[in-house]
Motif scaffolding. Structure first.
Motif, mmCIF file in Angstrom:
data_model
loop_
_atom_site.group_PDB
_atom_site.id
_atom_site.type_symbol
_atom_site.label_atom_id
_atom_site.label_comp_id
_atom_site.label_asym_id
_atom_site.label_seq_id
_atom_site.Cartn_x
_atom_site.Cartn_y
_atom_site.Cartn_z
ATOM 1 N N GLN A 48 -19.804 45.046 24.209
ATOM 2 C CA GLN A 48 -20.395 44.487 25.500
ATOM 3 C C GLN A 48 -21.307 45.423 26.196
ATOM 4 O O GLN A 48 -21.151 46.359 26.521
ATOM 5 C CB GLN A 48 -19.250 44.170 26.302
ATOM 6 N N ILE A 49 -22.561 44.581 26.206
ATOM 7 C CA ILE A 49 -23.532 45.569 26.881
ATOM 8 C C ILE A 49 -23.882 44.638 28.171
ATOM 9 O O ILE A 49 -24.254 43.398 28.003
ATOM 10 C CB ILE A 49 -24.863 45.528 25.997
ATOM 11 N N TRP A 50 -24.135 45.485 29.211
ATOM 12 C CA TRP A 50 -24.315 44.879 30.450
ATOM 13 C C TRP A 50 -25.955 45.346 30.869
ATOM 14 O O TRP A 50 -26.521 46.152 30.497
ATOM 15 C CB TRP A 50 -23.629 45.712 31.544
ATOM 16 N N SER A 51 -26.760 44.143 31.226
ATOM 17 C CA SER A 51 -28.218 43.976 31.497
ATOM 18 C C SER A 51 -28.489 43.402 32.639
ATOM 19 O O SER A 51 -27.933 41.812 32.532
ATOM 20 C CB SER A 51 -28.915 43.865 30.182
ATOM 21 N N LEU A 52 -29.038 43.746 33.662
ATOM 22 C CA LEU A 52 -29.370 43.047 34.842
ATOM 23 C C LEU A 52 -28.229 42.289 35.751
ATOM 24 O O LEU A 52 -28.279 41.115 36.036
ATOM 25 C CB LEU A 52 -30.568 42.007 34.540
ATOM 26 N N GLY A 53 -27.078 42.969 35.386
ATOM 27 C CA GLY A 53 -25.782 42.545 35.895
ATOM 28 C C GLY A 53 -25.089 41.400 35.253
ATOM 29 O O GLY A 53 -24.206 40.675 35.724
ATOM 30 N N LYS A 156 -18.400 49.067 39.312
ATOM 31 C CA LYS A 156 -17.446 48.586 40.224
ATOM 32 C C LYS A 156 -16.453 47.456 39.224
ATOM 33 O O LYS A 156 -15.067 47.647 39.632
ATOM 34 C CB LYS A 156 -17.789 47.819 41.430
ATOM 35 N N LEU A 157 -17.247 47.041 38.279
ATOM 36 C CA LEU A 157 -16.212 46.126 37.442
ATOM 37 C C LEU A 157 -15.654 46.804 36.425
ATOM 38 O O LEU A 157 -14.923 46.262 35.719
ATOM 39 C CB LEU A 157 -17.365 44.877 36.855
ATOM 40 N N ILE A 158 -16.456 47.926 35.844
ATOM 41 C CA ILE A 158 -15.993 48.709 34.856
ATOM 42 C C ILE A 158 -16.046 50.235 35.075
ATOM 43 O O ILE A 158 -16.886 50.970 34.987
ATOM 44 C CB ILE A 158 -17.195 48.730 33.698
ATOM 45 N N PRO A 159 -14.833 50.510 35.927
ATOM 46 C CA PRO A 159 -14.624 51.904 36.450
ATOM 47 C C PRO A 159 -15.067 52.993 35.512
ATOM 48 O O PRO A 159 -15.129 54.107 36.168
ATOM 49 C CB PRO A 159 -13.240 51.791 36.979
ATOM 50 N N ASP A 160 -14.615 52.933 34.289
ATOM 51 C CA ASP A 160 -14.780 54.186 33.138
ATOM 52 C C ASP A 160 -16.155 54.391 32.718
ATOM 53 O O ASP A 160 -16.525 55.072 31.985
ATOM 54 C CB ASP A 160 -13.823 53.878 32.295
ATOM 55 N N LEU A 161 -17.270 53.536 33.368
ATOM 56 C CA LEU A 161 -18.642 53.589 33.174
ATOM 57 C C LEU A 161 -19.010 55.038 33.565
ATOM 58 O O LEU A 161 -18.891 55.340 34.666
ATOM 59 C CB LEU A 161 -19.352 52.702 33.407
ATOM 60 N N PRO A 162 -19.480 55.760 32.572
ATOM 61 C CA PRO A 162 -19.932 57.225 33.065
ATOM 62 C C PRO A 162 -20.808 57.441 34.219
ATOM 63 O O PRO A 162 -21.865 56.534 34.247
ATOM 64 C CB PRO A 162 -20.383 57.971 31.670
ATOM 65 N N LEU A 163 -20.728 58.198 35.075
ATOM 66 C CA LEU A 163 -21.729 58.364 36.263
ATOM 67 C C LEU A 163 -22.824 59.030 35.777
ATOM 68 O O LEU A 163 -23.855 59.107 35.931
ATOM 69 C CB LEU A 163 -20.885 59.110 37.263
ATOM 70 N N LEU A 164 -22.471 60.035 34.817
ATOM 71 C CA LEU A 164 -23.692 61.002 34.470
ATOM 72 C C LEU A 164 -24.173 60.544 33.105
ATOM 73 O O LEU A 164 -23.279 60.428 32.107
ATOM 74 C CB LEU A 164 -23.114 62.511 34.063
ATOM 75 N N GLY A 165 -25.245 60.562 32.718
ATOM 76 C CA GLY A 165 -25.975 60.156 31.637
ATOM 77 C C GLY A 165 -26.751 61.282 30.876
ATOM 78 O O GLY A 165 -26.259 62.378 31.238
#
Length: 186
Positions: A48-53, A156-165
């Motif tokens: 699942q890939i998110w792009s532009l919300g 906010k929908l995927i809380p485990d999405l890393p903050l640091l890239g």
């Protein structure tokens, strides 16, 4: 190189010597599914890939596979927008940096979009992905928009999405690039 799924995390792979490679690009086929899923998990940790919300099930999208001497070497997935006048590149990844694989995949997507009557092709990458930002500009793509805070909203929908890239940069925004196929929008 694009979107958020976890944001693209490149693993360093050595360049493929051009003298020994035979590069070909072809449309995705059903037999590619396991390689596609492995590639998506390597770079984005998800199908699942998110792009532009918007969430895209990338392993179900059309696109192109690159092969070097018959071996899987890269992937591009894309999605035709409703109305068919524009097309979005959802993912782009390459197993051989500097070997022309990404450029060949992107060219195949551009040619496909033109053949389908699209006037515009676009994609996003996250603000931390400086290699992708440079790559798209070298391919003649132009900045279209900065989607400030969009990754924060997806988080906010995927809380485990890393903050640091990449390079320890906070992933917060998406940068949109585009190519137009008409003379009126350069």
């Amino acid at each position: 190189l694009t979107a958020v799924g976890g944001p693209c995390r490149h693993t360093h792979r050595p360049s493929i010597p051009s003298a020994i490679m035979t590069l070909s690009v072809r449309p995705i086929e059903p037999r590619d599914l396991s390689e596609i899923r492995a590639e998506l998990h390597t770079h984005w940790h998800s199908n699942q890939i998110w792009s532009l919300g918007r969430c895209h099930q990338a392993d179900a999208l059309p696109g192109f596979v690159a092969e070097v001497s018959g071996a899987f070497a890269g992937l591009l997935t894309m999605n035709m927008d409703a109305g068919g006048w524009q097309c979005e590149v959802i993912t782009l990844s390459s197993r051989g940096l500097g070997a022309g694989i990404g450029a060949a995949l992107l060219k195949a997507a551009e040619d496909h979009a033109k053949a389908k009557g699209c006037r515009r092709i676009y994609l996003t990458t996250t603000n931390d992905n400086s290699k992708a930002i440079r790559f798209y500009q070298r391919q003649g793509w132009r900045f279209a928009a900065l989607h400030r805070g969009i990754v924060d909203r997806v988080r906010k929908l995927i809380p485990d999405l890393p903050l640091l890239g990449l390079d320890g940069i906070q992933v917060r925004d998406e940068i949109e690039f585009e190519r137009w196929f008409t003379d009126d929008a350069s």
